[in-house]
Design an enzyme around this catalytic site. Structure first.
Site, PDB file in Angstrom:
ATOM      1  N   ARG A 228       0.882  -1.234   0.149  1.00  0.00           N
ATOM      2  CA  ARG A 228      -0.093   0.077   0.011  1.00  0.00           C
ATOM      3  C   ARG A 228       1.004   1.267   0.255  1.00  0.00           C
ATOM      4  NH1 ARG A 228      -5.455   1.360   3.421  1.00  0.00           N
ATOM      5  NH2 ARG A 228      -6.130  -0.122   1.618  1.00  0.00           N
TER       6      ARG A 228
ATOM      7  N   HIS B 183      -7.432   0.758  -6.349  1.00  0.00           N
ATOM      8  CA  HIS B 183      -7.581  -0.141  -5.385  1.00  0.00           C
ATOM      9  C   HIS B 183      -8.457  -1.313  -5.817  1.00  0.00           C
ATOM     10  CE1 HIS B 183      -7.851  -1.111  -1.250  1.00  0.00           C
ATOM     11  NE2 HIS B 183      -8.910  -0.420  -0.872  1.00  0.00           N
TER      12      HIS B 183
ATOM     13  N   GLN C  24     -10.230  -3.868  -3.567  1.00  0.00           N
ATOM     14  CA  GLN C  24     -11.306  -3.360  -3.074  1.00  0.00           C
ATOM     15  C   GLN C  24     -12.749  -3.734  -3.806  1.00  0.00           C
ATOM     16  OE1 GLN C  24     -12.176  -1.629   0.047  1.00  0.00           O
ATOM     17  NE2 GLN C  24     -14.245  -2.295  -0.549  1.00  0.00           N
TER      18      GLN C  24
ATOM     19  N   ASP D  78     -17.319   7.325  -1.588  1.00  0.00           N
ATOM     20  CA  ASP D  78     -16.065   7.239  -0.923  1.00  0.00           C
ATOM     21  C   ASP D  78     -15.591   8.573  -0.275  1.00  0.00           C
ATOM     22  OD1 ASP D  78     -13.461   6.126   0.196  1.00  0.00           O
ATOM     23  OD2 ASP D  78     -12.436   6.407  -1.888  1.00  0.00           O
TER      24      ASP D  78
ATOM     25  N   CYS E  80     -16.301   1.889   0.558  1.00  0.00           N
ATOM     26  CA  CYS E  80     -15.207   0.817   0.974  1.00  0.00           C
ATOM     27  C   CYS E  80     -14.877   1.005   2.273  1.00  0.00           C
ATOM     28  CB  CYS E  80     -14.100   1.266  -0.101  1.00  0.00           C
ATOM     29  SG  CYS E  80     -13.423   2.845   0.172  1.00  0.00           S
TER      30      CYS E  80
ATOM     31  N   ARG F 147     -14.040  -8.502   2.042  1.00  0.00           N
ATOM     32  CA  ARG F 147     -12.525  -8.394   1.734  1.00  0.00           C
ATOM     33  C   ARG F 147     -11.677  -9.594   2.046  1.00  0.00           C
ATOM     34  NH1 ARG F 147     -10.244  -3.092   1.546  1.00  0.00           N
ATOM     35  NH2 ARG F 147      -8.478  -4.398   0.416  1.00  0.00           N
TER      36      ARG F 147
HETATM   37  N1   CP Z   1     -11.364  -0.194   2.319  1.00  0.00           N
HETATM   38  C1   CP Z   1     -10.005  -0.219   2.762  1.00  0.00           C
HETATM   39  O1   CP Z   1      -9.048  -0.496   1.851  1.00  0.00           O
HETATM   40  O2   CP Z   1      -9.795   0.020   4.081  1.00  0.00           O
HETATM   41  P1   CP Z   1      -8.382   0.199   4.805  1.00  0.00           P
HETATM   42  O3   CP Z   1      -7.869   1.545   4.464  1.00  0.00           O
HETATM   43  O4   CP Z   1      -8.875   0.191   6.418  1.00  0.00           O
HETATM   44  O5   CP Z   1      -7.567  -0.937   4.577  1.00  0.00           O
HETATM   45  N1  NVA Z   2      -9.948   6.705  -1.604  1.00  0.00           N
HETATM   46  C1  NVA Z   2      -9.509   6.326  -0.248  1.00  0.00           C
HETATM   47  C2  NVA Z   2      -9.982   4.757  -0.021  1.00  0.00           C
HETATM   48  C3  NVA Z   2      -9.492   4.292   1.316  1.00  0.00           C
HETATM   49  C4  NVA Z   2      -9.727   3.004   1.634  1.00  0.00           C
HETATM   50  C5  NVA Z   2      -8.103   6.786  -0.200  1.00  0.00           C
HETATM   51  O1  NVA Z   2      -7.442   6.694  -0.995  1.00  0.00           O
HETATM   52  O2  NVA Z   2      -7.711   7.082   1.056  1.00  0.00           O
END
Ligand code: CP
Ligand code: NVA
Length: 310
Positions: free
Chosen positions: A109, A136, A139, A227, A266, A294
């Site tokens: 990540r 993502h 997700q 989101d 998400c 997930r």
């Molecule tokens: N939806 C998602 O990716 O959640 P986190 O940021 O908690 O991993």
């Molecule tokens: N769009 C958000 C998703 C978090 C799971 C981010 O990138 O922070």
């Protein structure tokens, strides 16, 4: 055989993702009344280790990948940017080559999609994108699973996206191209998704509507998705929040969608910003099924990466 990285949905393609959705449903069903920590009966990744690199915060991705590995018979370990040598400037290339000699797969990540690509380029084990600034994909496998579980056929689906044209939306547009569904994107001007993703979905035959009118986006939708208005790494700009206000998914917008429409997010959610409490807690909201999924989605993604699926 080439290493099977999962940096974006097209890396796997529609047939493999369909296989993931079927496998995830089968494994989820097989675990009914099964203790959470107990591995699946077949333990297909027994002895395998997933290394997880986090340069950004996470709850769901972190826990679901760890639980996925446990349920598949393996384990995971975490490298935080703050405590690993990555945080002190060790190169992605060297990190990839070292981890490839120690673990069986790597999840990353990161704020910079190019880092995930570089990691994959230098790794000799599968690399999975656990969220970047650009996309993502994991997700969206969980989101597709949630929609299918709730009786939605993906081809021809009308999906409404409200709010910020962000990384999650980019992966939805890639899914639309693979599964032939239509996306109505309602954003304030200047917050549209990257044209690359819109063009790709349109080239695949999907209808992608870009509008600055939330009503036009929501009307007649089978699923309404939003989101956070401020993704990780972005400035908490007052001007952006003000521009987003008309795109809050509230009861009025939700009532414009089909009567049996579902609401997806998400998470983490900012109730009172991108979604009202009534919608978030309402009967059409399936956000906690989505969060649970997930785990089931990660398992099928990991199995695909290891050449055990699709
Ligand atoms: N939806 C998602 O990716 O959640 P986190 O940021 O908690 O991993
Ligand atoms: N769009 C958000 C998703 C978090 C799971 C981010 O990138 O922070």
């Amino acid at each position: 055989m080439a290493v099977k990285h999962f940096l974006d949905l097209p890396d796997a393609g529609g047939d493999a993702i369909a296989a993931m959705l079927a496998d995830a449903q089968d494994r989820k069903a097989a675990r009914a009344n099964w203790p959470r920590g107990r591995p699946d009966a077949d333990q297909p990744l027994a002895g395998h280790v997933l290394g997880m690199i986090f340069e950004k915060n996470s709850t769901r991705t972190r826990v679901s990948f760890d639980m996925a590995m446990r349920q598949l018979g393996g384990t995971s370990l975490i490298l935080d940017a703050g405590t690993s040598q990555l945080g002190r400037g060790e190169s992605i290339a060297d990190t990839a080559r070292v981890l490839s000699r120690m673990v069986d797969a790597i999840m990353i990540r990161t704020d910079d999609h190019a880092k995930a690509q570089e990691l994959a380029h230098h790794a000799s084990v599968p690399v999975v994108n656990g969220l970047t600034d650009r996309s993502h994909p994991c997700q969206i496998v969980a989101d597709l699973l949630t929609l299918v579980e709730h009786g939605k056929a993906l081809p021809g689906l009308e999906l409404a996206w409200l709010g910020d044209g962000n990384n999650v939306l980019h992966s939805i547009l890639e899914a639309a191209a693979l599964f032939k569904f239509n996306v109505r994107v309602g954003t304030p001007g200047g917050y549209e998704p990257d044209a690359e993703f819109v063009d790709m979905a349109r080239s695949a035959g999907c209808e992608v509507t870009l509008t600055n009118d939330a009503v036009e986006a929501a009307r007649g939708a089978d699923v309404v998705v939003t989101d956070t208005w401020v993704s990780m790494g972005q400035d908490h700009a007052e001007a952006k929040l003000a521009a987003m206000a008309p795109f809050q998914v509230d009861e009025y917008l939700m009532a414009l969608a089909k009567a049996d429409a579902k609401f997806l997010h998400c998470l983490p959610a900012h109730v009172g910003e991108e979604v009202s409490e009534a919608v978030f807690e309402g009967a059409q909201s399936v956000v906690f099924d989505e969060a649970e999924n997930r785990i089931h989605a990660q398992k099928s993604i990991l199995l695909w990466c290891h050449g055990l699926l699709g």
